[in-house]
Scaffold this motif. Structure first.
Motif, short mmCIF file in Angstrom:
data_model
loop_
_atom_site.label_atom_id
_atom_site.label_comp_id
_atom_site.label_asym_id
_atom_site.label_seq_id
_atom_site.Cartn_x
_atom_site.Cartn_y
_atom_site.Cartn_z
N LYS A 165 40.53 66.30 66.58
CA LYS A 165 39.18 66.04 66.11
C LYS A 165 39.05 66.32 64.62
O LYS A 165 38.15 65.84 63.95
N LYS A 166 39.90 67.16 64.12
CA LYS A 166 39.78 67.60 62.73
C LYS A 166 40.75 66.89 61.79
O LYS A 166 40.63 67.00 60.57
N SER A 167 41.72 66.22 62.32
CA SER A 167 42.69 65.62 61.39
C SER A 167 43.01 64.18 61.75
O SER A 167 42.92 63.77 62.91
N MET A 168 43.38 63.46 60.75
CA MET A 168 43.57 62.04 60.90
C MET A 168 44.66 61.59 59.94
O MET A 168 44.77 62.09 58.82
N ILE A 169 45.46 60.64 60.40
CA ILE A 169 46.50 60.12 59.53
C ILE A 169 46.35 58.61 59.46
O ILE A 169 45.91 57.98 60.42
N GLN A 170 46.60 58.02 58.30
CA GLN A 170 46.57 56.57 58.20
C GLN A 170 47.71 56.07 57.34
O GLN A 170 48.10 56.73 56.38
N ALA A 171 48.25 54.94 57.72
CA ALA A 171 49.37 54.40 56.97
C ALA A 171 49.27 52.89 56.98
O ALA A 171 48.74 52.30 57.91
N GLY A 172 49.75 52.27 55.92
CA GLY A 172 49.67 50.81 55.87
C GLY A 172 50.74 50.22 54.97
O GLY A 172 51.33 50.91 54.13
N ILE A 173 50.97 48.96 55.17
CA ILE A 173 51.97 48.25 54.35
C ILE A 173 51.43 46.86 54.06
O ILE A 173 50.67 46.29 54.85
N ARG A 174 51.80 46.33 52.89
CA ARG A 174 51.26 45.04 52.46
C ARG A 174 52.33 44.25 51.73
O ARG A 174 53.12 44.80 50.97
N TYR A 175 52.31 42.95 51.93
CA TYR A 175 53.21 42.08 51.19
C TYR A 175 52.37 41.09 50.39
O TYR A 175 51.41 40.51 50.91
N ASP A 176 52.71 40.92 49.12
CA ASP A 176 51.98 40.00 48.26
C ASP A 176 52.92 38.96 47.66
O ASP A 176 54.05 39.28 47.29
N TYR A 177 52.37 37.75 47.54
CA TYR A 177 53.11 36.69 46.85
C TYR A 177 52.15 36.05 45.86
O TYR A 177 50.96 35.86 46.16
N GLY A 178 52.64 35.71 44.70
CA GLY A 178 51.77 35.06 43.72
C GLY A 178 52.56 34.08 42.87
O GLY A 178 53.74 34.29 42.59
N ARG A 179 51.89 33.01 42.49
CA ARG A 179 52.52 32.02 41.62
C ARG A 179 51.53 31.64 40.53
O ARG A 179 50.36 31.35 40.81
N ILE A 180 51.97 31.67 39.31
CA ILE A 180 51.10 31.29 38.21
C ILE A 180 51.78 30.19 37.39
O ILE A 180 52.97 30.27 37.09
N GLN A 181 51.00 29.15 37.11
CA GLN A 181 51.50 28.05 36.30
C GLN A 181 50.64 27.96 35.05
O GLN A 181 49.42 27.77 35.14
N ILE A 182 51.28 28.13 33.92
CA ILE A 182 50.56 28.12 32.65
C ILE A 182 50.71 26.76 31.99
O ILE A 182 51.82 26.23 31.92
N ASN A 183 49.61 26.21 31.53
CA ASN A 183 49.64 24.87 30.92
C ASN A 183 50.03 24.96 29.45
O ASN A 183 49.74 25.96 28.79
N GLU A 184 50.65 23.90 28.96
CA GLU A 184 51.01 23.93 27.54
C GLU A 184 49.78 23.62 26.70
O GLU A 184 48.79 23.03 27.17
N TYR A 185 49.81 24.05 25.46
CA TYR A 185 48.68 23.82 24.55
C TYR A 185 49.21 23.50 23.17
O TYR A 185 50.10 24.18 22.65
N THR A 186 48.66 22.44 22.58
CA THR A 186 49.05 22.05 21.23
C THR A 186 47.79 22.04 20.36
O THR A 186 46.74 21.59 20.80
N ASP A 187 47.92 22.54 19.14
CA ASP A 187 46.77 22.59 18.22
C ASP A 187 46.16 21.22 17.99
O ASP A 187 46.85 20.21 18.03
N TRP A 188 44.85 21.19 17.69
CA TRP A 188 44.15 19.94 17.38
C TRP A 188 44.24 19.61 15.89
O TRP A 188 43.76 18.59 15.44
N TYR A 189 44.84 20.51 15.13
CA TYR A 189 44.97 20.31 13.68
C TYR A 189 46.43 20.57 13.29
O TYR A 189 47.18 21.18 14.04
N GLN A 190 46.79 20.11 12.11
CA GLN A 190 48.17 20.28 11.66
C GLN A 190 48.32 21.52 10.79
O GLN A 190 47.43 21.89 10.05
#
Lengths: 163, 802
Positions: B487-512
């Protein structure tokens, strides 16, 4: 019970006083730009001329090691600010920019220097494809870093005129 | 969530036991003063010693009771403890109306209330506050109002906007969750606030410590969990009108909310309008990078702003099924301090800017955040399923007068598809989905299994380039087990798996730009960002233990959490004009991981309590923006180059809180917070990490009664805040001197005829101290914080039968 409270308090307090522990020596000082010596150039309120070159003379110092510096010149026809200097300069009438002069240069400083006097030749052309540059009030902005990444800026008000 | 499970468990249990003839049922509902049902309220029946928690519509029931006299004891965070005797000689229905107790440092003294229960079950350290607390501590923004909590600080810009920092970690390291959906905007930036209407917030839990497990990657520093869980009781309508005024920035604001419920359908609508002028600081001039800027009337030129928010929520509630839609649109427009935008105080027409302190001129920003979310749940006997889906559209523009920087043409060409005065624009669409299942294995063990996913599409526009556009997909699955050892004590445990994908777009200046290669000088359109495709994955975990033997309570947690590098960290390549920097990303960054050990020890009796919540934290690869010794020539005006880099970081710290009631009605409280950070490797070895909050303490004295003359629940509080000097700095920060502040608060409820009116007043910075806040956006240009500020909030609730 009392003992436990004492323990708790002392634990808490020790956490606070740990704040005072000494660390590894780190550089916490910014570099310094000095243009107060005889022969420094440019100085606040100075007039420079299009079509001429001048020698940049500043004394740069740091407590550990200097990094690099850059120079930027842009117009101040709208008199947008005060310079970092104590002396106030006389400004021309406010006007619209037509073909203002702009310059950005960056310069390296040899490694392991704590003191360095610049001697770069800065050329101000008299015009570009669009014609002659506008004369009048300009800002001369200097940025200096040290090796650790600390930086100092200095802004001067100057005039650039056609001879 | 475990409360609901407990509830289900209790109900099942009682149901099975209740088939006895001479036993009775006591049914009831718990509501607040406005007859709004309160959920998750602890109800205890003496002398039976049975306890339960109200369900999502505020109902509770006890079965299998013998005839006789019972005492109902109800306690709930933010409300006064309720105790009444009932005679039971048949099945009885009971209604308990709780009245608001003013929340303060001493919020947790009763041993069986919700916050206490929640704190004892959670192995991380948490703070829980409600809307009443927010009104009494109303700051310029939601996070300002929460800043008083130990371990919580903010990164502010202007008087109306701020971002959360938990124990020295902020930006993408703190997750803000609203109605179970992660709030997504431009978290990386310090120059705008959190797009959340503080008037629309009912209940907030601040979790201090790594909470990646349930809240997903990014929750390295902690979580701000905003839960709007009130459901009106049947056949009632009601609402509240709030009116707010502030003297420092002449803010005038109002928020109006109306709710109603008919049978299984309920809904509410809220509109909030705020309008404020330039804020005042106790200084005649500020020193912006060495330029002395005089302030007219002590006003920070052009920091006025306005906010217009609309909220709509509606849903259906049945025995086992509940579904709720939340639609909101938060719109803010606020000016930037005109003298601090750009290389130096450029193009500031003081005559124009000082003409009115309410107008918003260039430079300014405009943010619109639209959000639709749905949370649904279905409860079986031992199983509860929850599904959350959300769509968010964050649109932010920074406007400033066109100025050619780098090689931009002096005269803006009219052939481009964006306005010349738009410096930056971010257009971000976010789709999120979470599924969660709670399962009660047996009376002692619960399992939680869940899955989160999110897709972000962030487009950019405007004349300036800082960070690239990107698309990002993240998903994660987790399993958590909670087991009551005794009644007085409690234990908790957990595990997690993450996946991530990031795609960055190219960028070119509008001026020279002029490019010099050897003897050749050519004009070229420079490519500032390359296409990039990165994938990351990680396993995080956490183990916690709680032990609550009577007046003492102990908690302990150890865990690993993780965060993917952001698009800005990977692909930045441009000038940040706010800071006069050239910022460069690093495509080789590895995901940030963090290991943290948390503990909590507390002693509490009726009149005295003391506790401490220390932590130790280690990052093998903390990501930060490092100032280099180099300058950029092409893009800026010779700005210093800042590069994203990683280093090992060790941090420790914690909070202390204590309170004491020397005489009845008077309470003395002390809270203190401290964080120490040290970089163990890399370019800034030996330095702290950026934005480290200084040590600080808050001493509070509060006097409150249930009634004085015609005023109900009057209170008077004095806060004395001591903040230490922050000497632990890293370039480009500066040492920030310590300061002391006095804040006053007072309020109560009065009845005008039959209408109840709740009044809360504050005087912030009573002594009009000039001080700098180390983590404020304008700190680097030495702008002091706001001067003395009188704040008044009037709340007028109403309700009736449909």
């Amino acid at each position: 019970m009392k003992i436990q409270i004492y323990l708790l308090v002392s634990l808490a307090l020790s956490m606070v006083f740990n704040a005072c522990e000494t660390d590894k020596d780190i550089d916490t000082e910014k570099p310094v730009i000095d243009i107060s010596f005889e022969g420094a150039k440019p100085i606040n309120c100075e007039t420079l001329y299009f079509g001429e070159a001048f020698e940049l003379k500043m004394l740069l110092t740091d407590n550990v090691e200097l990094g690099s510096y850059s120079v930027n010149i842009h117009h101040n026809f709208n008199q947008h600010s005060h310079s970092t200097e104590v002396t106030q300069c006389e400004f021309d009438e406010v006007k619209e920019a037509v073909n203002p002069f702009i310059l950005t240069e960056d310069y390296t400083i040899p490694d392991n220097l704590r003191r360095y006097t610049t001697s770069d030749l800065v050329t101000i052309p008299s015009g570009n494809n669009d014609g002659l540059y506008d004369e009048g009030d300009y800002h001369f902005f200097i940025s200096l870093t040290d090796h650790e990444g600390w930086s100092t800026q200095k802004g001067l008000s100057i005039k650039i005129l056609h001879r | 969530m475990s409360k609901s499970l407990m509830l289900v468990l209790c109900m099942v249990l009682f149901y099975k036991l209740s088939y006895s003839q001479d036993s009775y049922t006591l049914k009831g509902i718990v509501v607040d003063e406005n007859n709004v049902a309160l959920t998750s309220v602890a109800v205890v029946l003496h002398p039976s010693n049975k306890g339960t928690i109200t369900d999502s519509v505020g109902h509770f029931h006890f079965t299998n009771l013998q005839a006789g006299e019972y005492t109902i004891h109800i306690s709930f965070i933010g409300y006064k403890p309720y105790e009444e005797t009932v005679k039971l000689n048949g099945n009885t229905t009971y209604k308990a109306k709780l009245s608001v107790a003013y929340l303060n440092l001493q919020e947790v003294t009763i041993t069986d209330n919700y916050a206490e229960k929640r704190k004892k079950e959670e192995s991380l350290n948490i703070e829980i506050v409600n809307d009443q607390y927010l009104k009494q501590n109303l700051g310029g923004s939601l996070m300002n109002s929460l800043e008083r909590l130990p371990g919580v600080t903010t990164i502010d810009i202007g008087s109306g906007q701020s971002k959360p920092v938990i124990r020295g970690l902020g930006f993408n390291r703190v997750v803000v969750v609203e109605n179970n959906i992660k709030h997504e905007a431009q978290q990386w930036g310090a120059d705008h606030g959190l797009e959340i209407d503080q008037y629309a917030v009912e209940n907030i839990e601040v979790i201090k410590g790594p909470s990646s497990l349930m809240y997903g990657a990014d929750a390295i520093g902690g979580v701000i969990d905003i839960k709007n869980r009130k459901t009106p009781i049947n056949n009632r309508y009601g609402g509240v009108v709030d009116i707010t005024g502030k003297s420092n920035n002449n803010l005038l604001g109002s928020s109006v909310m109306v709710y109603g419920r008919k049978n299984t359908l309920f809904g509410s609508i809220r509109a909030t309008l705020l309008d404020y002028a330039d804020y005042k600081v106790p200084a005649d001039y500020v020193d912006v990078y060495g330029y002395k800027v005089p302030l007219y009337n002590n006003e920070l030129r052009n920091t006025a702003g306005k906010e217009q928010n609309l909220h709509l929520n509606f849903g259906i509630i049945k025995d086992k099924f509940k579904s709720r839609f939340n639609v909101s649109n938060v719109h803010t427009k606020s000016g930037f301090f005109a003298n601090a935008h750009g290389l130096e105080p450029q193009q500031v027409d003081t005559a124009m800017h000082d003409k009115s302190n309410r107008d918003i001129l260039l430079p300014y920003q405009q943010v619109n955040h639209f959000k639709v979310t749905n949370t649904s749940s279905y409860t079986f006997d031992k199983l509860k399923l929850m599904l959350d889906i959300g769509y968010q559209h964050n649109f932010r523009q920074e406007w400033s007068r066109y100025g050619s920087h780098g090689w931009m043409p002096p005269v803006f060409p009219d052939t481009l598809d964006f306005h010349k005065n738009i410096e930056r624009e971010f257009d971000k669409k976010v789709y999120s989905g979470n599924a969660k299942a709670f399962y009660a294995l047996n009376e002692k063990t619960q399992l939680i299994v869940g899955f989160n996913s999110e897709f972000q599409d962030n487009q950019i526009d405007g004349r300036g380039f800082l960070m690239p556009a990107y698309q990002q997909l993240t998903m994660g699955g987790y399993a958590i087990a909670k087991h009551a050892i005794s009644k007085k004590s409690m234990i908790q445990a957990g595990i997690r798996y993450d996946y991530g994908r990031i795609q960055i777009n190219e960028y070119t200046d509008w001026y020279q730009t002029q490019v010099v290669e050897g003897n050749d000088t050519t004009m070229q359109y420079l490519q500032r960002a390359d296409y990039m495709d990165r994938q990351y994955s990680n396993i995080s975990w956490s183990v916690g233990y709680n032990y609550n033997p009577g007046k003492w309570s102990y908690k302990f947690n150890v865990g690993k959490s993780y965060r993917m590098p952001t698009a800005k960290e990977l692909g930045a390549n441009g000038v940040n004009y706010h800071y006069f920097r050239y910022e460069v990303g690093n495509s080789n960054l590895s995901p940030e991981t963090s290991y943290q050990l948390d503990a909590g020890i507390e002693f509490a009796n009726q009149t005295f309590a003391i506790g401490t919540t220390p932590f130790i934290n280690y990052f093998p690869n903390y990501i930060y923006l490092n100032p280099t010794p180099y300058h950029n020539r092409e893009q800026g005006a010779g700005f210093q180059i800042f590069e994203y880099t990683q280093s090992e970081v060790f941090r420790y710290g914690g909070e202390i809180h204590a309170h004491y009631e020397p005489i009845k009605h008077l309470q003395l409280g002390i809270m203190a917070e401290y964080v120490y950070s040290l970089q163990l490797s890399g370019k800034k070895e030996g330095f702290t990490i950026p934005f480290s909050p200084p040590a600080s303490a808050l001493i509070n004295l509060k006097y409150h009664r249930t009634r004085i003359s015609v005023i109900d629940n009057p209170y008077l509080t004095i806060d004395y805040r001591l903040t230490a000097t922050q000497n632990n700095i890293v370039p480009p920060e500066e040492v920030t001197p310590g300061y002391q502040l006095v804040n006053l608060g007072m309020g109560g409820e009065i009845k005008l005829g039959r209408q109840k009116v709740m009044l809360s007043m504050q005087v912030q910075n009573l002594l009009n101290r000039e001080y700098l806040d180390h983590t404020s956006f304008y700190r680097l240009i030495n702008v002091p914080e706001a001067g003395r500020n009188f704040i008044v909030n009037i709340s007028i609730p109403f309700s009736g039968a449909i």
